[in-house]
Enzyme design. Structure first.
Site, PDB file in Angstrom:
ATOM      1  N   HIS A   1       0.765  -1.273   0.121  1.00  0.00           N
ATOM      2  CA  HIS A   1       0.031  -0.124  -0.124  1.00  0.00           C
ATOM      3  C   HIS A   1       0.906   1.408   0.236  1.00  0.00           C
ATOM      4  CE1 HIS A   1      -3.651  -2.342   0.332  1.00  0.00           C
ATOM      5  NE2 HIS A   1      -3.288  -2.777   1.653  1.00  0.00           N
TER       6      HIS A   1
ATOM      7  N   ASP B 236      -2.439 -10.711  -2.437  1.00  0.00           N
ATOM      8  CA  ASP B 236      -2.829 -10.312  -1.068  1.00  0.00           C
ATOM      9  C   ASP B 236      -4.455  -9.970  -1.561  1.00  0.00           C
ATOM     10  OD1 ASP B 236      -1.928  -8.792   1.783  1.00  0.00           O
ATOM     11  OD2 ASP B 236      -3.770  -7.884   0.739  1.00  0.00           O
TER      12      ASP B 236
ATOM     13  N   HIS C 101      -6.114  -7.388  -0.654  1.00  0.00           N
ATOM     14  CA  HIS C 101      -6.181  -6.081  -0.869  1.00  0.00           C
ATOM     15  C   HIS C 101      -5.390  -5.433  -2.307  1.00  0.00           C
ATOM     16  CE1 HIS C 101      -6.737  -6.580   3.368  1.00  0.00           C
ATOM     17  NE2 HIS C 101      -7.823  -5.900   3.281  1.00  0.00           N
TER      18      HIS C 101
ATOM     19  N   ASP D 131      -4.172 -13.259   3.232  1.00  0.00           N
ATOM     20  CA  ASP D 131      -5.605 -12.662   3.787  1.00  0.00           C
ATOM     21  C   ASP D 131      -6.914 -13.102   2.934  1.00  0.00           C
ATOM     22  OD1 ASP D 131      -4.535 -10.937   2.163  1.00  0.00           O
ATOM     23  OD2 ASP D 131      -4.696  -9.044   3.462  1.00  0.00           O
TER      24      ASP D 131
HETATM   25  C1  OKP Z   1      -2.954  -4.262   4.549  1.00  0.00           C
HETATM   26  B1  OKP Z   1      -2.726  -5.541   3.702  1.00  0.00           B
HETATM   27  C2  OKP Z   1     -10.614  -2.500   8.972  1.00  0.00           C
HETATM   28  C3  OKP Z   1     -10.435  -2.209   7.320  1.00  0.00           C
HETATM   29  C4  OKP Z   1      -9.293  -2.516   6.855  1.00  0.00           C
HETATM   30  C5  OKP Z   1      -6.734  -1.650   6.398  1.00  0.00           C
HETATM   31  C6  OKP Z   1      -6.435  -2.847   5.889  1.00  0.00           C
HETATM   32  C7  OKP Z   1      -5.151  -3.021   5.442  1.00  0.00           C
HETATM   33  C8  OKP Z   1      -4.729  -4.214   4.833  1.00  0.00           C
HETATM   34  N1  OKP Z   1     -11.051  -1.380   9.525  1.00  0.00           N
HETATM   35  N2  OKP Z   1      -8.173  -1.522   7.051  1.00  0.00           N
HETATM   36  O1  OKP Z   1      -2.941  -5.464   2.464  1.00  0.00           O
HETATM   37  O2  OKP Z   1      -3.169  -6.832   4.061  1.00  0.00           O
HETATM   38 ZN    ZN Z   2      -4.272  -7.713   2.543  1.00  0.00          ZN
END
Ligand code: OKP
Ligand code: ZN
Length: 343
Positions: free
Chosen positions: A160, A196, A198, A285
């Site tokens: 990120h 990932d 995300h 994840d």
């Molecule tokens: C980081 B990585 C929870 C919502 C998610 C941040 C997620 C970061 C993910 N309140 N907030 O890509 O695993």
């Molecule tokens: Zn993630």
């Protein structure tokens, strides 16, 4: 497969994450590394080596110098202002404000250099981020010298982090720094595959206009999932980079068959591109039990796709990103790596 890791990653132990309007213990916690290391030993994956420490080497090729200096001094400056808690951004150059001024005030600069508010900073964050980057470089050097695969047990994660922004638990973009390092050592075409859950918004931003580093990401549809403002299918690169960014946003509940189809498509595109090195932003994840994600992969699925990655025949650097089902994170990560070794 060799793993690279140093305990300096554990200097990152913030006490707060803004989640659902409360300050909770951060999901991205030191125990993640302990459990992965234990599983690497239990599964006899291979040796765990310390990376060479390189200071800022590699960082300024990817990140803005003023951003890096801001991060280096943030904790001390925050302490000097006498705040009780950890730095958490609370105002941004949002759409109705000016984005071309970097304020002198620390709170103002904190928002300028942040893309989200969940990522608190602690005293050791900068040193841990440097260690994480050195792990990525060591794993990359191993693969450049010997081929095959290597695992960088990075923490904090990186995907990120953009050229001058932190957030989503990330500070330096380890995969981007590794890819640039490979480019600087004679690798003509590098592919970064982000598995990932995300979207890897930082990696995409860094390489969006380049045709020498292809970025492919399979992730939760940003219309519904963090980081919300990037990662849609119509983002495919611009200028020289047109066609060298690939996004596979998938709906909540996506299981392995559909996810695997996206992976096979991405791998075919990576082969057509002529990649000489594959860097995998390895977040687990996507696991069904992950507390902040919505795909439904099971532990055996991670072994299967490790084998698929091996079948590309490409030298492959695995760099840890997310994965918050802490109990199972070791099994899931090591399943990918063992699946690769067995494939
Ligand atoms: C980081 B990585 C929870 C919502 C998610 C941040 C997620 C970061 C993910 N309140 N907030 O890509 O695993
Ligand atoms: Zn993630």
């Amino acid at each position: 497969m060799l793993t690279f890791h140093t305990a300096d990653t554990q200097l990152r132990h913030p006490r707060s994450e803004l989640h659902g309007g409360q300050l909770v213990t951060p999901f991205e916690c030191p125990e993640r590394v302990e459990i992965i290391l234990a599983r690497i030993r239990a599964a006899a994956l291979g040796e765990v080596r310390d990376p060479e420490r390189r200071g800022l080497a590699g960082v300024l090729e990817i990140h803005d110098a003023a951003y890096v200096e801001f991060l280096e001094n943030l904790w001390d400056n925050w302490q000097a202002e006498g705040h009780g808690g950890e730095p958490i951004p609370s105002i941004w150059p949002a759409r109705t404000l000016r984005g071309d001024r970097i304020p002198d005030n620390l709170e103002g600069r904190l928002g300028y250099y942040a893309l989200a508010a969940e990522t608190s900073v602690c005293a050791g964050t900068f040193r841990a981020a440097l260690a994480s980057k050195d792990i990525a470089l060591a794993a990359t050097d191993q693969v450049l010298a010997h081929g095959g695969g290597a695992f960088g047990l990075c923490r904090p994660p990186g995907h990120h982090a953009a050229r001058d922004q932190f957030g989503g638990y990330c500070f330096f973009n380890n995969a981007a720094i590794a890819a640039q390092h490979a480019r600087d050592h004679g690798v003509a075409r590098v592919a970064i595959l982000d598995v990932d859950f995300h979207h890897g918004n930082g990696t995409q931003e860094i390489f969006y206009t380049r045709d020498d580093v292809l970025f492919a990401s399979i992730h939760g549809d940003p219309a519904l999932e963090f980081p919300y403002y990037l990662g849609y299918a119509d983002e495919t690169g611009s200028g020289r980079g047109a066609g060298f960014t690939l996004n596979y946003p998938l709906p909540p509940g996506t299981g392995y068959p559909r996810w695997r189809q996206a992976l096979e498509d991405a791998l075919a595109r990576i082969q057509t591109f002529g990649a000489e090195l594959l860097i995998v932003s390895l977040g687990v994840d996507t696991f069904a039990q992950d507390p902040i994600s919505s795909f439904t992969l099971e532990s055996d699925d991670f072994s299967d796709y490790g084998g698929l990655l091996k079948r590309t025949g490409l030298p492959t650097v695995f760099l840890l990103e997310g994965g918050y089902a802490v109990e199972e994170i070791g099994v899931n990560v090591v399943n990918v790596l063992s699946g690769f070794d067995a494939g």
